[in-house]
Design an enzyme around this catalytic site. Structure first.
Site, PDB file in Angstrom:
ATOM      1  N   GLY A  28      43.034  37.850  28.873  1.00 25.09           N
ATOM      2  CA  GLY A  28      42.436  38.294  30.114  1.00 25.09           C
ATOM      3  C   GLY A  28      42.981  39.653  30.497  1.00 25.09           C
ATOM      4  O   GLY A  28      43.976  40.127  29.932  1.00 25.09           O
ATOM      5  N   TYR A  29      42.311  40.270  31.456  1.00 25.61           N
ATOM      6  CA  TYR A  29      42.667  41.620  31.881  1.00 25.61           C
ATOM      7  C   TYR A  29      43.070  41.628  33.341  1.00 25.61           C
ATOM      8  O   TYR A  29      42.348  41.122  34.195  1.00 25.61           O
ATOM      9  CB  TYR A  29      41.505  42.587  31.624  1.00 25.61           C
ATOM     10  CG  TYR A  29      41.334  42.797  30.149  1.00 25.61           C
ATOM     11  CD1 TYR A  29      41.990  43.836  29.505  1.00 25.61           C
ATOM     12  CD2 TYR A  29      40.591  41.909  29.382  1.00 25.61           C
ATOM     13  CE1 TYR A  29      41.891  43.998  28.136  1.00 25.61           C
ATOM     14  CE2 TYR A  29      40.487  42.066  28.015  1.00 25.61           C
ATOM     15  CZ  TYR A  29      41.145  43.110  27.399  1.00 25.61           C
ATOM     16  OH  TYR A  29      41.056  43.257  26.049  1.00 25.61           O
ATOM     17  N   ILE A  30      44.234  42.220  33.613  1.00 28.81           N
ATOM     18  CA  ILE A  30      44.722  42.380  34.983  1.00 28.81           C
ATOM     19  C   ILE A  30      44.191  43.696  35.539  1.00 28.81           C
ATOM     20  O   ILE A  30      43.801  43.770  36.690  1.00 28.81           O
ATOM     21  CB  ILE A  30      46.268  42.340  35.010  1.00 28.81           C
ATOM     22  CG1 ILE A  30      46.741  40.950  34.536  1.00 28.81           C
ATOM     23  CG2 ILE A  30      46.790  42.660  36.401  1.00 28.81           C
ATOM     24  CD1 ILE A  30      48.242  40.851  34.321  1.00 28.81           C
ATOM     25  N   VAL A  80      40.968  38.815  35.564  1.00 24.17           N
ATOM     26  CA  VAL A  80      39.550  38.841  35.907  1.00 24.17           C
ATOM     27  C   VAL A  80      38.826  37.818  35.040  1.00 24.17           C
ATOM     28  O   VAL A  80      39.160  37.630  33.872  1.00 24.17           O
ATOM     29  CB  VAL A  80      38.981  40.260  35.659  1.00 24.17           C
ATOM     30  CG1 VAL A  80      37.493  40.307  35.912  1.00 24.17           C
ATOM     31  CG2 VAL A  80      39.717  41.286  36.504  1.00 24.17           C
TER      32      VAL A  80
END
Length: 153
Positions: A28-30, A80
């Site tokens: 996942g991407y912060i 996200v």
């Protein structure tokens, strides 16, 4: 400074499947504007990766192992949605390691191959199962696929 030099391609056919076993990746991407901050779990290990903007085929990359429990909590609370789910196959061809990613979930149907190079001008011989080059096309970045899943194209 750590530098990642890679080229990315679409994959054609199924010939590559017999060349390696895959490992499940959840990531996942912060943050993903210019600089990306990614959390990833591979097998039973967590990783935190920070990548700079891509210029030609290169970008700064810093990756650090982190405890599995921390990675899981970050994926659950900070990243996200949707998460990126894929199976990665590592295939050795002519002294290079090709990483073939077969996406799942909302990106199911997308299969990409990446190869890391030592120099941007390095010449490579493409395996038969390599299709169109998509290096530098942000549409095929994992961080883009979070916001614009392949199933919506």
């Amino acid at each position: 400074m750590a530098k990642e030099i890679e080229r990315k391609f679409l994959v054609k056919g199924d010939a590559w499947r017999q060349l390696a076993e895959g490992s499940l990746y959840r990531q996942g991407y912060i943050a993903s504007q210019g600089t990306t901050v990614r959390v990833r779990i591979v097998k039973n290990q967590g990783y935190l990766t920070i990548k700079g903007p891509t210029v030609n085929y290169s970008r700064s990359e810093f990756e650090y192992p982190i405890p599995l429990a921390d990675a899981q909590e970050m994926l659950d609370t900070l990243c996200v949605r949707p998460l990126i789910e894929k199976t990665r196959y590592k295939i050795n061809v002519n002294d290079l390691v090709w990483e073939v990613d077969e996406f799942a979930g909302v990106n199911k149907g997308l299969i990409l191959a990446e190869v890391e190079l030592t120099d941007e001008s390095q010449q490579i011989e493409l395996p038969d199962w390599i299709g169109e080059e998509v290096s530098g096309n942000p549409k095929y970045y994992n961080s883009y696929l979070v916001k614009h899943p392949f199933s919506e194209w």
